[in-house]
Design an enzyme around this catalytic site. Structure first.
Site, mmCIF file in Angstrom:
data_model
loop_
_atom_site.group_PDB
_atom_site.id
_atom_site.type_symbol
_atom_site.label_atom_id
_atom_site.label_comp_id
_atom_site.label_asym_id
_atom_site.label_seq_id
_atom_site.Cartn_x
_atom_site.Cartn_y
_atom_site.Cartn_z
ATOM 1 N N ASP A 24 0.798 -1.250 0.000
ATOM 2 C CA ASP A 24 0.000 0.000 0.000
ATOM 3 C C ASP A 24 0.822 1.287 0.000
ATOM 4 O O ASP A 24 0.457 2.273 0.680
ATOM 5 C CB ASP A 24 -0.966 0.002 1.195
ATOM 6 C CG ASP A 24 -1.934 -1.168 1.168
ATOM 7 O OD1 ASP A 24 -1.923 -1.936 0.189
ATOM 8 O OD2 ASP A 24 -2.704 -1.319 2.139
ATOM 9 N N GLU A 72 -4.517 -0.705 -1.375
ATOM 10 C CA GLU A 72 -5.822 -0.858 -0.729
ATOM 11 C C GLU A 72 -6.809 -0.170 -1.657
ATOM 12 O O GLU A 72 -6.797 1.057 -1.797
ATOM 13 C CB GLU A 72 -5.825 -0.231 0.670
ATOM 14 C CG GLU A 72 -7.082 -0.600 1.447
ATOM 15 C CD GLU A 72 -6.982 -0.264 2.936
ATOM 16 O OE1 GLU A 72 -5.879 -0.063 3.449
ATOM 17 O OE2 GLU A 72 -8.053 -0.193 3.571
ATOM 18 N N LYS A 129 -6.338 -4.880 -3.178
ATOM 19 C CA LYS A 129 -6.922 -5.661 -2.068
ATOM 20 C C LYS A 129 -7.986 -4.833 -1.352
ATOM 21 O O LYS A 129 -7.757 -3.678 -1.021
ATOM 22 C CB LYS A 129 -5.815 -6.093 -1.103
ATOM 23 C CG LYS A 129 -5.064 -4.963 -0.433
ATOM 24 C CD LYS A 129 -3.983 -5.540 0.457
ATOM 25 C CE LYS A 129 -3.313 -4.549 1.364
ATOM 26 N NZ LYS A 129 -4.151 -3.632 2.134
ATOM 27 N N LYS A 132 -7.471 -5.414 4.747
ATOM 28 C CA LYS A 132 -6.182 -5.017 5.305
ATOM 29 C C LYS A 132 -5.108 -6.020 4.904
ATOM 30 O O LYS A 132 -3.987 -5.659 4.589
ATOM 31 C CB LYS A 132 -6.296 -4.882 6.826
ATOM 32 C CG LYS A 132 -7.235 -3.728 7.198
ATOM 33 C CD LYS A 132 -7.533 -3.650 8.662
ATOM 34 C CE LYS A 132 -8.430 -2.450 8.967
ATOM 35 N NZ LYS A 132 -9.790 -2.583 8.378
ATOM 36 N N VAL A 157 3.174 0.284 4.236
ATOM 37 C CA VAL A 157 2.437 1.013 5.281
ATOM 38 C C VAL A 157 1.022 0.447 5.399
ATOM 39 O O VAL A 157 0.483 -0.090 4.445
ATOM 40 C CB VAL A 157 2.376 2.506 4.936
ATOM 41 C CG1 VAL A 157 3.778 3.080 4.877
ATOM 42 C CG2 VAL A 157 1.650 2.796 3.618
ATOM 43 N N THR A 158 0.418 0.656 6.587
ATOM 44 C CA THR A 158 1.085 1.059 7.803
ATOM 45 C C THR A 158 1.477 -0.204 8.574
ATOM 46 O O THR A 158 0.829 -1.248 8.449
ATOM 47 C CB THR A 158 0.158 1.927 8.697
ATOM 48 O OG1 THR A 158 -1.024 1.178 9.023
ATOM 49 C CG2 THR A 158 -0.249 3.199 8.001
ATOM 50 N N CYS A 162 -2.048 -2.765 7.725
ATOM 51 C CA CYS A 162 -2.030 -3.659 6.560
ATOM 52 C C CYS A 162 -0.760 -4.497 6.455
ATOM 53 O O CYS A 162 -0.799 -5.618 5.935
ATOM 54 C CB CYS A 162 -2.258 -2.841 5.294
ATOM 55 S SG CYS A 162 -3.956 -2.224 5.215
ATOM 56 N N GLN A 202 8.977 -14.385 20.970
ATOM 57 C CA GLN A 202 8.675 -15.808 21.115
ATOM 58 C C GLN A 202 9.321 -16.638 20.006
ATOM 59 O O GLN A 202 8.690 -17.490 19.388
ATOM 60 C CB GLN A 202 7.153 -16.025 21.125
ATOM 61 C CG GLN A 202 6.430 -15.227 22.211
ATOM 62 C CD GLN A 202 4.939 -15.428 22.138
ATOM 63 O OE1 GLN A 202 4.425 -16.450 22.575
ATOM 64 N NE2 GLN A 202 4.252 -14.457 21.565
HETATM 65 C C1 C5J Z 1 -3.124 0.417 5.614
HETATM 66 C C2 C5J Z 1 -4.838 1.605 6.813
HETATM 67 N N1 C5J Z 1 -2.647 0.265 4.378
HETATM 68 N N2 C5J Z 1 -4.012 2.008 7.775
HETATM 69 N N3 C5J Z 1 -4.390 0.936 5.727
HETATM 70 O O1 C5J Z 1 -2.470 0.128 6.588
HETATM 71 O O2 C5J Z 1 -6.017 1.853 6.896
#
Ligand code: C5J
Length: 223
Positions: A24, A72, A129, A132, A157-158, A162, A202
């Site tokens: 994204d 996105e 997509k 997320k 990001v972020t 996502c 972990q």
């Molecule tokens: C993504 C969002 N790409 N933060 N979307 O992380 O809404």
């Protein structure tokens, strides 16, 4: 090849069975005037990762590795955007509404394009997509399986939304995943830091993390 500096322990991969997945890196999240800024976020935080991401992308392309870009993106009729998603955030500017860079998070709109510095080139996979995660309601898993991909290097990001969702989906589908620490960012630095910790805690419950310089060094060494 091996990234010695990876945490929680060195990460082994072969270029031919590994893809670089950039999540994204689209104008709506990164440029001023986009969706991210309209939600009250400081987009300069995200812009800061562009040079390192560009360098990783260039080196990966030169090594002949597969590149996947995601956006996105929803269909113009929003049939793939459930109310549970559309009704979140600032109700004055929702997904599908007209924003400064066209309709928000709608495929084909100016704001939905990947930023110029990281624009896809021929032969690279571009996934639109609606969720997320990059695997939800997309053909990504099939495309990767067709190409014999078993390892994924993540940026984008972020970090905690996502990127983390995509990485967890990938891990559940059997991919060994590494997150490039300086090629991912959040509007909330504490969330980024927490995500890096969660991924590698972990014994690497979700995967590995490493700085992009460690990937570049591994590619230069070639083993
Ligand atoms: C993504 C969002 N790409 N933060 N979307 O992380 O809404």
């Amino acid at each position: 090849m091996r990234i010695e500096e990876a945490l929680p322990f060195p990460y082994g991969f072969e270029t031919g069975s590994t893809a670089l997945v950039l999540i994204d890196m689209q104008r709506d999240f990164i440029e001023p005037g986009g969706f991210g800024e309209s939600l009250g976020n400081d987009v300069s935080l995200l812009e800061a990762i562009v040079p390192a991401t560009q360098a990783a992308l260039k080196a990966w392309r030169e090594a002949g590795g597969l590149v996947v870009h995601t956006r996105e993106a929803h269909r113009p009729d929003l049939s793939d955007c459930p109310p549970a998603k559309r009704n979140r955030g600032n109700p004055a500017l929702r997904i599908g509404d007209d924003g400064p860079m066209g309709r928000i998070l709608v495929a084909g709109e100016p704001g939905n394009q990947i930023i110029e510095a990281l624009a896809p080139v021929g032969g690279e996979i571009v996934i639109d997509k609606p969720g997320k995660g990059a695997f939800h309601a997309t053909g990504l898993h099939a495309l990767l399986k067709e190409r014999g991909i078993t390892h994924l290097l993540f940026g984008g990001v972020t970090t905690e939304v996502c990127v983390q969702t995509s990485m967890r989906e990938a891990n559940d589908r059997g991919y060994d995943c590494l997150l490039l620490e300086d090629c991912t960012e959040s509007y909330f630095p504490a969330f980024k830091a927490a995500t890096l910790d969660m991924v590698r805690a972990q014994g690497g419950i979700v995967g590995w993390t490493a700085p992009s310089t460690a990937l570049l060094a591994a590619l230069r060494r070639g083993l």
